[in-house]
Design a protein around this motif. Structure first.
Motif, short mmCIF file in Angstrom:
data_model
loop_
_atom_site.label_atom_id
_atom_site.label_comp_id
_atom_site.label_asym_id
_atom_site.label_seq_id
_atom_site.Cartn_x
_atom_site.Cartn_y
_atom_site.Cartn_z
N SER A 121 -57.17 30.02 38.76
CA SER A 121 -58.09 30.58 37.78
C SER A 121 -59.00 29.52 37.19
N ALA A 122 -58.49 28.30 37.05
CA ALA A 122 -59.32 27.21 36.52
C ALA A 122 -60.49 26.91 37.45
N ILE A 123 -60.22 26.86 38.75
CA ILE A 123 -61.28 26.59 39.73
C ILE A 123 -62.32 27.70 39.69
N GLU A 124 -61.84 28.93 39.68
CA GLU A 124 -62.76 30.08 39.64
C GLU A 124 -63.61 30.06 38.38
N CYS A 125 -63.00 29.61 37.27
CA CYS A 125 -63.69 29.58 35.98
C CYS A 125 -64.72 28.46 35.92
N LEU A 126 -64.39 27.31 36.47
CA LEU A 126 -65.26 26.13 36.37
C LEU A 126 -66.54 26.24 37.17
N CYS A 127 -66.48 26.91 38.32
CA CYS A 127 -67.60 26.89 39.26
C CYS A 127 -68.24 28.27 39.39
N ASP A 128 -69.56 28.31 39.29
CA ASP A 128 -70.27 29.56 39.54
C ASP A 128 -70.96 29.47 40.91
N HIS A 129 -71.80 30.46 41.21
CA HIS A 129 -72.39 30.56 42.54
C HIS A 129 -73.32 29.40 42.88
N ARG A 130 -73.74 28.64 41.87
CA ARG A 130 -74.65 27.52 42.14
C ARG A 130 -73.90 26.24 42.49
N ASP A 131 -72.63 26.18 42.17
CA ASP A 131 -71.86 24.94 42.33
C ASP A 131 -71.25 24.83 43.73
#
Length: 423
Positions: A121-131
């Motif tokens: 969940s942390a990875i999903e939270c940290l990165c959006d579609h631009r990252d």
């Protein structure tokens, strides 16, 4: 096609061979019974157990058992009710977060209810579609699954060869170019200690690349927390680069012998962002109070009882030196994780006979790994020494492995009648 029929016809990459071997409860889902520790019961027999990540021996330590029991009696398992954002927060949760952050040399931390879903969940939270994410090829399944939740399109995250800095740099160049085009950033993901090989992540070299490329670094130090470094604060401490680790994650399931996890950073705003945006925490019940109190006691013992870590490393050194001295290949481990690589020409039947002999006749229980995790023709037995083991346990196991290797060399386990011999 009926969904259930499809699943019955294909049990998956792990379930299919287990079904073929009829190995449920033996090779997979085994039941170890009795008090947690070096000696337990398996299939009605006492075995010397090398399969628990109970590095510091805290799982059954009398002080831990007392605190766990008192906390359960005081709070029950329900308290606090609800997710922390709504009704499940407490002073003790926040106090524990401060203690964890201080121990690993960070300014703030977020206490998580589970490790696997927490880091996903942390990875999903940290990165959006631009990252763009760049990750080590041997990253644990929880990291891979977190990367799969990444909102970028397939192909917009890159895998670098394990601990290979040339490969990492090549992929950082690609990732930086793509991130600049999309208006995003780059996150590098690796581990402190890799749980299968025991190798230490080359954090010092990764951090050095920050001088050339702009990225943030997330380190999963599940096997390093409590075991590595002068105080047990992990691989970053061991290598002198903890300050440059932007996000430090560990579960409590290894050295702490408990449930839960945390993620820490020197940027309190990022920790606050995670608290408000990690879906696995926002919509799930808070870590129950007995675990909070019990884990605080575990952390206190890690900090104040270095003799536990010293005993662990005494056993690790004895085991690893003993294996190397007897000619065994244990790879490049630099941690308590001790893989033993053996060669098999007889395929699955030979391996199953060998493991049965080891467990039932020699009384040694450890994890076994075969293809596709390791190359065809290779077997990996993984030993996890702990502070609870004795040097006598080590010597007994070394002798058992010597006998096993000799039998393997002489093709004893290729004989069809060995199955009956070891049952």
């Amino acid at each position: 096609m009926d969904i259930f029929e499809k699943l019955r016809n294909n049990s998956g990459p792990i379930g299919t061979p287990a079904k073929m071997l009829n190995s449920h409860h033996y090779f997979s889902f085994p039941m170890l019974e009795g008090e947690l520790g070096p000696r337990m019961r398996f299939m009605g027999r006492e075995v010397l157990n090398w399969s628990l990540n109970n590095y510091l021996g805290l799982a059954n330590h009398p002080e831990i058992r007392q605190v766990d029991a008192e906390a359960a009696a005081k709070w029950g398992l329900a308290y606090p009710m609800g997710a922390r954002m709504m009704s499940g927060n407490s002073t003790l949760h926040e106090t524990f977060e401060k203690e964890l952050a201080e121990f690993v040399g960070k300014k703030d931390a977020f206490l998580l209810n589970y490790g696997y879903q927490g880091v996903m969940s942390a990875i999903e939270c940290l990165c959006d579609h631009r990252d763009v994410i760049v990750y080590d090829a041997e990253s644990h399944a929880c990291l891979i699954d977190g990367i799969r939740l990444h909102k970028a399109k397939l192909g917009e995250y890159y895998k670098f060869n394990h601990n290979d800095m040339a490969s990492l740099e090549k992929n950082l160049i690609r990732a930086t170019k793509l991130a600049n085009e999309k208006g995003g950033g780059v996150l590098v993901i690796t581990e402190g200690v890799f749980g299968m090989s025991g190798k230490v992540g080359d954090l010092k070299a990764i951090v050095e690349l920050k001088k050339k490329y702009e990225f943030r670094l997330l380190v999963d130090d599940a096997h390093g927390f409590g075991t590595m470094g002068e105080t047990g604060a992990g691989v970053g401490e061991l290598l002198g680069v903890q300050k440059e680790v932007d996000l430090y994650f560990s579960t409590f399931a290894k050295s702490m012998a408990a449930i839960g996890a945390f993620i820490a950073s020197d940027d309190p705003e990022i920790i606050m962002f995670l608290k408000y945006n990690m879906r696995s925490q926002t919509y799930a019940k808070a870590l129950p109070m007995p675990y909070v109190e019990g884990c605080r006691k575990r952390l206190e013992m890690i900090k104040t009882m270095p003799e536990l870590r010293s005993k662990l490393w005494e056993n690790v050194k004895a085991m690893q030196d003993g294996l190397r001295g007897r000619g065994f290949n244990i790879g490049e481990t630099e941690s308590p994780v001790t893989p033993v690589f053996l060669h098999s020409e007889g395929g699955v039947p030979e391996v199953t006979r060998m493991v049965r002999d080891l467990r039932e006749n020699m009384g040694v229980f450890c994890s076994i790994v075969v293809y596709p995790v390791v190359p065809k023709g290779q077997i990996m037995l993984r030993i996890i020494p702990t502070a609870s083991h004795t040097l006598e346990d080590v010597e007994y196991t070394l002798n058992a492995f010597t006998t096993l290797a000799e039998k393997l060399k002489n093709r004893v386990y290729q004989a069809e009648d060995v199955q009956e011999e070891v049952e």
